[in-house]
Design a protein around this motif. Structure first.
Motif, PDB file in Angstrom:
ATOM      1  N   ASN A 295       0.849  -1.189   0.000  1.00  0.00           N
ATOM      2  CA  ASN A 295       0.000   0.000   0.000  1.00  0.00           C
ATOM      3  C   ASN A 295       0.890   1.247   0.000  1.00  0.00           C
ATOM      4  N   SER A 296       0.575   2.233   0.810  1.00  0.00           N
ATOM      5  CA  SER A 296       1.332   3.480   0.777  1.00  0.00           C
ATOM      6  C   SER A 296       2.523   3.492   1.731  1.00  0.00           C
ATOM      7  N   SER A 297       2.704   2.412   2.499  1.00  0.00           N
ATOM      8  CA  SER A 297       3.773   2.374   3.486  1.00  0.00           C
ATOM      9  C   SER A 297       5.086   1.891   2.862  1.00  0.00           C
TER      10      SER A 297
ATOM     11  N   LEU B   6       5.013 -13.309   5.597  1.00  0.00           N
ATOM     12  CA  LEU B   6       4.618 -14.078   6.775  1.00  0.00           C
ATOM     13  C   LEU B   6       4.356 -13.182   7.982  1.00  0.00           C
ATOM     14  N   LEU B   7       5.156 -12.153   8.153  1.00  0.00           N
ATOM     15  CA  LEU B   7       5.059 -11.318   9.348  1.00  0.00           C
ATOM     16  C   LEU B   7       4.024 -10.209   9.228  1.00  0.00           C
ATOM     17  N   PHE B   8       3.731  -9.790   8.006  1.00  0.00           N
ATOM     18  CA  PHE B   8       2.801  -8.680   7.803  1.00  0.00           C
ATOM     19  C   PHE B   8       1.653  -9.137   6.905  1.00  0.00           C
ATOM     20  N   PRO B   9       0.577  -9.647   7.491  1.00  0.00           N
ATOM     21  CA  PRO B   9      -0.535 -10.198   6.701  1.00  0.00           C
ATOM     22  C   PRO B   9      -1.183  -9.189   5.769  1.00  0.00           C
ATOM     23  N   TRP B  10      -1.063  -7.893   6.064  1.00  0.00           N
ATOM     24  CA  TRP B  10      -1.692  -6.881   5.214  1.00  0.00           C
ATOM     25  C   TRP B  10      -0.853  -6.560   3.976  1.00  0.00           C
ATOM     26  N   VAL B  11       0.350  -7.127   3.912  1.00  0.00           N
ATOM     27  CA  VAL B  11       1.202  -6.971   2.727  1.00  0.00           C
ATOM     28  C   VAL B  11       0.943  -8.139   1.793  1.00  0.00           C
ATOM     29  N   SER B  12       0.965  -7.879   0.506  1.00  0.00           N
ATOM     30  CA  SER B  12       0.712  -8.933  -0.472  1.00  0.00           C
ATOM     31  C   SER B  12       1.719  -8.847  -1.611  1.00  0.00           C
ATOM     32  N   ILE B  13       1.623  -9.821  -2.488  1.00  0.00           N
ATOM     33  CA  ILE B  13       2.405  -9.778  -3.720  1.00  0.00           C
ATOM     34  C   ILE B  13       1.705  -8.840  -4.695  1.00  0.00           C
ATOM     35  N   ALA B  14       2.473  -8.138  -5.502  1.00  0.00           N
ATOM     36  CA  ALA B  14       1.883  -7.256  -6.511  1.00  0.00           C
ATOM     37  C   ALA B  14       0.898  -8.040  -7.374  1.00  0.00           C
ATOM     38  N   PRO B  15      -0.283  -7.510  -7.637  1.00  0.00           N
ATOM     39  CA  PRO B  15      -1.303  -8.238  -8.395  1.00  0.00           C
ATOM     40  C   PRO B  15      -0.827  -8.561  -9.808  1.00  0.00           C
ATOM     41  N   PRO B  16      -1.364  -9.610 -10.425  1.00  0.00           N
ATOM     42  CA  PRO B  16      -0.910 -10.040 -11.746  1.00  0.00           C
ATOM     43  C   PRO B  16      -0.991  -8.957 -12.820  1.00  0.00           C
ATOM     44  N   TYR B  17      -2.034  -8.135 -12.776  1.00  0.00           N
ATOM     45  CA  TYR B  17      -2.188  -7.105 -13.803  1.00  0.00           C
ATOM     46  C   TYR B  17      -1.168  -5.983 -13.659  1.00  0.00           C
ATOM     47  N   HIS B  18      -0.482  -5.968 -12.521  1.00  0.00           N
ATOM     48  CA  HIS B  18       0.502  -4.949 -12.178  1.00  0.00           C
ATOM     49  C   HIS B  18       1.540  -4.747 -13.290  1.00  0.00           C
ATOM     50  N   PHE B  19       1.900  -5.830 -13.984  1.00  0.00           N
ATOM     51  CA  PHE B  19       2.979  -5.764 -14.966  1.00  0.00           C
ATOM     52  C   PHE B  19       2.511  -5.331 -16.353  1.00  0.00           C
TER      53      PHE B  19
END
Length: 301
Positions: A97-99, A141-154
């Motif tokens: 996100n913005s962090s 693993l440590l930050f559940p609110w963090v994710s991998i960049a979505p597939p459409y991102h590229f």
């Protein structure tokens, strides 16, 4: 015919990797639709460089040797190539996100793992975990609110023929690089064969949809993982047979993680496989030490 030393090939491969990921990062933020803040790769690079140089300076003093980055500007650049690649990979593949803190945590973990988690192989200390992959996996693993960049991102900023030309170009560039410089094509083939195999077994034994299980292979993220992450020369075997087994093992672990409903299986599977390989290296090293002591004992007797 002039032969090229493995060390020279490694540096050439790192330079190509670094150039490729730098170009992709620039294109991503300018045209492709990367959703992270443009300052993100700058921050990860600066922290990665600073932390790497600091840890190497400290380690060199403890070991009473010159720091590996000394010897001129060219030596400094070549030394920082792995950190450059890792910093841009963390900034590209994570979405916090913005962090900025998840990205900074990931690259800090990546650099620290390369300096701390080491095993002596052939008389030299070698890091055992793929640095950027380890940083990304621990962050997820440590930050559940963090994710991998979505597939459409590229490919969010392009359309038409570019939707398939871009993945094709990345695939061809990565394949040429690994075929000519890293020598990791057996590993890639083992990984791809294993990925298809685990999808087939899941379809036969657990009634999973076979085509759906293969869908990750069509994304650019999978291509990047296959050509630029799992093939890390520093944390994968050199022998061709061992490379194939490494790729098969990573695919098998991924399949087990999917069955266990664990998210982000690609990154976690590679961490687990690297850890298993480190365990085997430790066992083999212990066996060699015992054999050497036995020979010395017999010679003394």
């Amino acid at each position: 015919m002039i032969s090229t030393a493995p060390g020279e090939l490694r540096v050439k491969a790192l330079r190509r990797f670094a150039l490729s990921i730098t170009i992709l990062t620039l294109l991503g933020h300018l045209f492709l639709g990367f959703e992270q803040a443009p300052v993100t790769p700058v921050l990860t690079l600066l922290l990665g460089y600073a932390l790497d140089l600091t840890l190497e300076t400290f380690q060199a003093r403890v070991e009473r040797r010159p720091a590996a980055f000394l010897g001129g500007f060219g030596q400094l650049v070549d030394y920082l190539l792995p950190t450059h690649i890792g910093a841009l990979a963390c900034a590209m593949l994570l979405y916090g996100n913005s962090s900025p803190w998840p990205y900074l945590f990931a690259i800090a973990t990546a650099v620290a793992s390369r300096h701390i988690l080491r095993i002596r192989v052939d008389g030299r200390p070698r890091h055992v975990l793929n640095p950027s992959n380890a940083g990304i996996a621990l962050t997820l693993l440590l930050f559940p609110w963090v994710s991998i960049a979505p597939p459409y991102h590229f490919t969010a900023g392009i359309s038409g023929a570019l939707d398939w030309l871009l993945p094709l170009g990345v695939l061809m560039a990565g394949t040429l690089l690994n075929g000519k410089l890293t020598g990791k094509m057996p590993l890639i083939l083992g990984w791809l064969a294993g990925f298809v195999g685990q999808a087939l077994l899941r379809a036969v034994l657990f009634d999973h949809d076979f085509v759906a299980a293969l869908l990750p292979m069509t994304g650019l993220a999978f291509i990047l993982f296959t050509n630029y992450m799992i093939t890390d020369p520093g944390t994968t075997p050199r022998a061709r047979g061992n490379q194939v087994w490494f790729g098969l093992c990573t695919a098998a672990v991924y399949g087990l993680l999917v069955l266990a409903h664990v998210s982000y299986g690609l990154f976690l599977a590679l961490v687990i496989t690297c850890t298993l390989r480190a365990g085997l290296l430790l066992v083999d090293r212990h066996r060699l030490i015992r054999a050497r002591r036995t020979r010395l004992g017999k010679a003394a007797a």
